[in-house]
Design an enzyme around this catalytic site. Structure first.
Site, PDB file in Angstrom:
ATOM      1  N   LYS A 188       0.982  -1.299  -0.089  1.00 37.88           N
ATOM      2  CA  LYS A 188      -0.161  -0.059   0.133  1.00 37.88           C
ATOM      3  C   LYS A 188       0.897   1.299   0.129  1.00 37.88           C
ATOM      4  O   LYS A 188       1.535   1.654   1.138  1.00 37.88           O
ATOM      5  CB  LYS A 188      -0.871   0.276   1.213  1.00 37.88           C
ATOM      6  CG  LYS A 188      -1.937   0.995   1.055  1.00 37.88           C
ATOM      7  CD  LYS A 188      -2.620   1.684   2.324  1.00 37.88           C
ATOM      8  CE  LYS A 188      -1.591   2.569   3.284  1.00 37.88           C
ATOM      9  NZ  LYS A 188      -1.628   4.134   2.124  1.00 37.88           N
ATOM     10  N   GLY A 241       7.313   4.939   8.120  1.00 39.80           N
ATOM     11  CA  GLY A 241       6.343   5.944   8.314  1.00 39.80           C
ATOM     12  C   GLY A 241       6.620   6.683   9.492  1.00 39.80           C
ATOM     13  O   GLY A 241       7.794   6.489  10.239  1.00 39.80           O
ATOM     14  N   SER A 242       5.555   7.490  10.139  1.00 45.73           N
ATOM     15  CA  SER A 242       5.720   8.091  11.324  1.00 45.73           C
ATOM     16  C   SER A 242       5.861   7.072  12.392  1.00 45.73           C
ATOM     17  O   SER A 242       5.196   5.690  12.510  1.00 45.73           O
ATOM     18  CB  SER A 242       4.706   9.007  11.507  1.00 45.73           C
ATOM     19  OG  SER A 242       3.290   8.193  11.756  1.00 45.73           O
ATOM     20  N   THR A 243       6.504   7.459  13.759  1.00 41.56           N
ATOM     21  CA  THR A 243       6.753   6.650  14.706  1.00 41.56           C
ATOM     22  C   THR A 243       5.371   6.457  15.667  1.00 41.56           C
ATOM     23  O   THR A 243       4.868   5.263  15.886  1.00 41.56           O
ATOM     24  CB  THR A 243       7.664   7.273  15.790  1.00 41.56           C
ATOM     25  OG1 THR A 243       8.953   7.438  15.282  1.00 41.56           O
ATOM     26  CG2 THR A 243       7.953   6.649  17.260  1.00 41.56           C
ATOM     27  N   GLY A 246       3.590   3.979  13.485  1.00 34.86           N
ATOM     28  CA  GLY A 246       4.331   2.552  13.755  1.00 34.86           C
ATOM     29  C   GLY A 246       4.111   2.063  15.233  1.00 34.86           C
ATOM     30  O   GLY A 246       3.897   0.783  15.214  1.00 34.86           O
ATOM     31  N   GLU A 263      10.177   1.081  10.107  1.00 37.31           N
ATOM     32  CA  GLU A 263      11.536   2.121   9.767  1.00 37.31           C
ATOM     33  C   GLU A 263      10.617   3.254  10.180  1.00 37.31           C
ATOM     34  O   GLU A 263       9.745   3.954   9.329  1.00 37.31           O
ATOM     35  CB  GLU A 263      11.893   1.649   8.390  1.00 37.31           C
ATOM     36  CG  GLU A 263      13.480   2.401   8.205  1.00 37.31           C
ATOM     37  CD  GLU A 263      13.092   3.785   7.728  1.00 37.31           C
ATOM     38  OE1 GLU A 263      13.469   4.615   8.698  1.00 37.31           O
ATOM     39  OE2 GLU A 263      13.323   4.064   6.778  1.00 37.31           O
ATOM     40  N   CYS A 297      13.672  10.478   6.558  1.00 37.45           N
ATOM     41  CA  CYS A 297      13.749  10.135   8.066  1.00 37.45           C
ATOM     42  C   CYS A 297      15.086  10.082   8.383  1.00 37.45           C
ATOM     43  O   CYS A 297      15.043  10.437   9.805  1.00 37.45           O
ATOM     44  CB  CYS A 297      13.278   8.525   7.995  1.00 37.45           C
ATOM     45  SG  CYS A 297      14.193   7.558   6.852  1.00 37.45           S
ATOM     46  N   GLU A 393      10.732  15.538  15.024  1.00 37.91           N
ATOM     47  CA  GLU A 393      10.889  15.511  13.723  1.00 37.91           C
ATOM     48  C   GLU A 393      10.293  16.696  12.931  1.00 37.91           C
ATOM     49  O   GLU A 393       9.142  16.619  12.945  1.00 37.91           O
ATOM     50  CB  GLU A 393      10.733  14.014  13.241  1.00 37.91           C
ATOM     51  CG  GLU A 393      10.950  13.868  11.483  1.00 37.91           C
ATOM     52  CD  GLU A 393      10.823  12.566  11.409  1.00 37.91           C
ATOM     53  OE1 GLU A 393       9.765  11.708  11.743  1.00 37.91           O
ATOM     54  OE2 GLU A 393      11.843  11.960  10.897  1.00 37.91           O
TER      55      GLU A 393
HETATM   56  P1  NAI Z   1       2.126   8.299   8.275  1.00 43.29           P
HETATM   57  O1  NAI Z   1       2.701   7.478   9.246  1.00 43.29           O
HETATM   58  O2  NAI Z   1       0.688   8.657   8.841  1.00 43.29           O
HETATM   59  O3  NAI Z   1       1.955   7.652   6.841  1.00 43.29           O
HETATM   60  C1  NAI Z   1       2.921   6.627   6.397  1.00 43.29           C
HETATM   61  C2  NAI Z   1       2.224   5.493   5.507  1.00 43.29           C
HETATM   62  O4  NAI Z   1       0.982   4.900   6.799  1.00 43.29           O
HETATM   63  C3  NAI Z   1       1.134   5.865   4.602  1.00 43.29           C
HETATM   64  O5  NAI Z   1       1.029   4.883   3.530  1.00 43.29           O
HETATM   65  C4  NAI Z   1      -0.092   5.754   5.488  1.00 43.29           C
HETATM   66  O6  NAI Z   1      -1.419   5.743   4.493  1.00 43.29           O
HETATM   67  C5  NAI Z   1       0.102   4.707   6.364  1.00 43.29           C
HETATM   68  N1  NAI Z   1      -0.899   4.887   7.599  1.00 43.29           N
HETATM   69  C6  NAI Z   1      -1.198   5.869   8.211  1.00 43.29           C
HETATM   70  N2  NAI Z   1      -2.136   5.753   9.196  1.00 43.29           N
HETATM   71  C7  NAI Z   1      -1.981   4.204   9.061  1.00 43.29           C
HETATM   72  C8  NAI Z   1      -2.801   3.306  10.201  1.00 43.29           C
HETATM   73  N3  NAI Z   1      -3.542   3.422  11.182  1.00 43.29           N
HETATM   74  N4  NAI Z   1      -2.468   2.076   9.683  1.00 43.29           N
HETATM   75  C9  NAI Z   1      -1.739   1.504   8.624  1.00 43.29           C
HETATM   76  N5  NAI Z   1      -1.261   2.305   7.902  1.00 43.29           N
HETATM   77  C10 NAI Z   1      -1.468   3.624   8.042  1.00 43.29           C
HETATM   78  O7  NAI Z   1       2.878   9.794   7.920  1.00 43.29           O
HETATM   79  P2  NAI Z   1       2.379  10.769   7.247  1.00 43.29           P
HETATM   80  O8  NAI Z   1       1.040  11.362   8.160  1.00 43.29           O
HETATM   81  O9  NAI Z   1       2.444  11.014   5.915  1.00 43.29           O
HETATM   82  O10 NAI Z   1       3.535  11.951   7.802  1.00 43.29           O
HETATM   83  C11 NAI Z   1       3.721  12.522   9.143  1.00 43.29           C
HETATM   84  C12 NAI Z   1       4.801  12.509   9.767  1.00 43.29           C
HETATM   85  O11 NAI Z   1       5.418  11.356   9.541  1.00 43.29           O
HETATM   86  C13 NAI Z   1       5.853  13.331   9.000  1.00 43.29           C
HETATM   87  O12 NAI Z   1       5.821  14.803   9.022  1.00 43.29           O
HETATM   88  C14 NAI Z   1       6.909  12.758   9.166  1.00 43.29           C
HETATM   89  O13 NAI Z   1       7.664  13.280  10.469  1.00 43.29           O
HETATM   90  C15 NAI Z   1       6.944  11.386   9.458  1.00 43.29           C
HETATM   91  N6  NAI Z   1       7.336  10.344   8.328  1.00 43.29           N
HETATM   92  C16 NAI Z   1       8.219   9.723   8.495  1.00 43.29           C
HETATM   93  C17 NAI Z   1       8.625   8.893   7.228  1.00 43.29           C
HETATM   94  C18 NAI Z   1       9.910   8.049   7.388  1.00 43.29           C
HETATM   95  O14 NAI Z   1      10.542   7.816   6.399  1.00 43.29           O
HETATM   96  N7  NAI Z   1      10.012   7.284   8.503  1.00 43.29           N
HETATM   97  C19 NAI Z   1       8.039   8.937   6.172  1.00 43.29           C
HETATM   98  C20 NAI Z   1       6.833   9.607   6.048  1.00 43.29           C
HETATM   99  C21 NAI Z   1       6.476  10.395   7.173  1.00 43.29           C
END
Ligand code: NAI
Ligand code: MG
Length: 490
Positions: A188, A241-243, A246, A263, A297, A393
């Site tokens: 996804k 994605g976000s902590t 995670g 990650e 990240c 972050e």
């Molecule tokens: P997010 O963690 O919400 O999204 C990342 C992925 O997780 C997307 O595919 C999203 O659809 C999915 N997702 C979101 N909620 C979920 C849930 N409850 N169950 C399963 N999957 C879910 O991150 P977002 O909102 O795009 O960005 C927020 C902050 O997260 C950013 O400002 C940044 O600080 C951090 N981030 C860190 C990343 C990294 O590479 N470690 C990448 C993207 C964001």
């Protein structure tokens, strides 16, 4: 830059479908969502939106494709490797199409996609294709009466959830080790950047992978992502994605005892030592913080500078920030594009405001544009460790410099973060580099460089930056179960 006909056709072919069981399908309830170009906020394409029942279809397909006796499970190792090599070749053939799609959807400079994201993605597929014929179990000495060996078996159906900052590269990092080990996949992509992974699905189809081996389903986190995490037939979740998300995935996965690798975020220290070669260190820490618009990240978002050279370094950082060419990523002269979304633009500028409110001084940048989701590269000064901008972050182009006096002090402060993804050290003293590298609590330590990843080397975090390692031989462990077989010879 003129868009290629293939790109225009891909975007305009009507809502782009979900790739499930080797075919292109509308979502079961007909729902769609839109993808936007962050350089101007305009609509780029409409894509079908997967919800729980579509995720179920995809997982069922992946589950069937994994079963004993399936076409996929019956492939020889070399045939599986060759499918992956074919996929990498097709990515290379369509390099420029993918590059344009990536820049349109995410905003990042096309030069960066060409120089980094895409070559890295292709190398990952090839690197892991190489492992298919080389990964082995063990034979374990016991006694003459027994023969004992291990098999490294694929974990099964894996759910992979990825973010928007490196959409194509993240998809490649995820699918490569899973395919190499013989798993089947439901991937996804992030809702902000659905397009390049859908193009990857086209190439997967063309490569000739058996149906259901890779399913690519776009949708939102709370619906599609959550359904994947909860699905009883999914054996493992790999998430970037976000902590915050995670942590919730890890809790939810406990109910079905899914294997999980995460990650997550970071607040990585990038440390200039007093003896550093400043001609390398200053651009090194600047781009360590703002590369990919700071949406990385492992961004080196805490820059530690020795007291005695602090003013000199800050002055040059400001010059770099002023001279960086910011604009539409399709322009080949551009060095920094827009942030991915209006929301991300808001998040980053509100961190800038918070920094000022808490007493830090903004020397340059931090301004947003009316058109497009740009934020100009920002450099602060007078920052203390307790300020929000030094702890959280930001995920945007904001350099947060911190002064220090002694090496012992900087090690303590660098490690005083709940995160531990990466760290950087700039020094000409080899002993100092090794000593510090040993002491820093981070999954990657870069010395006199930053942000370099290599498919053969592991990447991942300590502490709240997650666990599990992507890339390298380590990544194979994420996707295998070890089976011990003990045979009596009596
Ligand atoms: P997010 O963690 O919400 O999204 C990342 C992925 O997780 C997307 O595919 C999203 O659809 C999915 N997702 C979101 N909620 C979920 C849930 N409850 N169950 C399963 N999957 C879910 O991150 P977002 O909102 O795009 O960005 C927020 C902050 O997260 C950013 O400002 C940044 O600080 C951090 N981030 C860190 C990343 C990294 O590479 N470690 C990448 C993207 C964001
Ligand atoms: Mg977009």
């Amino acid at each position: 830059m003129k868009l290629m006909t293939e790109v225009v056709n891909f975007l305009e072919a009507g809502p782009i479908k979900l790739f499930i069981n080797g075919t292109w399908k509308e979502s079961n309830d007909g729902a769609t969502f839109k993808s936007y170009n962050p350089a101007n906020g305009r609509e780029l394409a409409e894509v079908y939106e997967a919800k729980e029942s579509d995720i179920d279809d995809a997982v069922q397909a992946a589950s069937l494709a994994f079963e004993d006796g399936s076409e996929w499970s019956n492939l020889s190792a070399i045939d599986r490797a060759n499918l992956m090599f074919k996929l990498a070749d097709l990515m290379e053939r369509d390099f420029e199409i993918i590059a344009q799609l990536e820049t349109l959807d995410n905003g990042k400079p096309i030069n960066d996609v060409r120089a980094a994201d895409l070559p890295n993605a292709i190398e990952n597929i090839r690197y892991f294709a190489g492992w298919v014929t080389k990964a082995t179990g063990q034979t374990i000495p016991y006694s003459n009466d027994f023969f004992n060996y291990t098999r490294h078996e694929p974990v099964g159906v894996v759910g992979q959830i990825i973010p928007w900052n490196f959409p194509f590269m993240m998809a490649a990092w995820k699918i490569a080790p899973a395919l190499a080990t013989g798993c089947t996949i439901v991937l996804k992509p992030a809702e902000q950047t659905p397009l390049s992974a859908l193009y990857m699905a086209k190439l997967i189809e063309e490569s000739g992978f058996p149906k259901g081996v890779v399913n690519i389903v776009n949708g939102f986190g709370k619906t599609a992502g959550d359904a994947l995490v909860k699905h009883p037939l999914v054996n493992k979740i790999a998430f970037t994605g976000s902590t915050q998300v995670g942590k919730s995935i890890m809790k939810e996965a406990a109910n079905t005892m899914k294997r999980v690798t995460l990650e997550l975020g970071g607040k990585s220290p990038n440390i200039i030592l007093p003896d550093a070669d400043l001609d390398k260190a200053i651009p090194g820490v600047f781009f360590g913080a703002v590369a990919n618009q700071g949406e990385v990240c492992n961004a080196g978002s805490r820059v530690f500078i020795p007291d005695e050279i602090y003013d000199e370094v800050i002055e040059k950082l400001v010059q770099y920030a002023k001279s960086l060419k910011v604009g539409d990523g399709l322009d080949e002269q551009i060095e920094m594009g827009p942030l991915v979304s209006e929301r991300q633009q808001e998040v980053v500028t509100s961190y800038v405001s918070k920094g000022i409110e808490e007493g830090a001084k903004l020397l340059v940048g931090g301004e947003k544009t009316d058109e497009g989701y740009f934020v100009s590269p920002a450099v602060f000064t007078d920052v203390t460790d307790e300020m929000t901008i030094a702890k959280e972050e930001i995920f945007g182009p904001v350099v947060v410099p911190l002064r220090y006096k002694t090496i012992d002090e900087v090690v303590k402060r660098a490690n005083a973060s709940p995160y531990g993804l990466a760290a950087g050290i700039w020094t000409e003293n080899l002993k100092q580099a090794h000593t510090l590298a040993n002491k820093l609590k981070a999954g990657t330590v870069w010395v006199n460089t930053y942000n370099i990843t290599n498919p053969a080397a592991p990447f991942g975090g300590f502490k709240e930056s997650g666990f599990g390692r992507e890339m390298g031989s380590y990544a194979l462990e994420n996707y295998t179960e070890v089976k011990n077989v003990l045979i009596s010879l009596e």
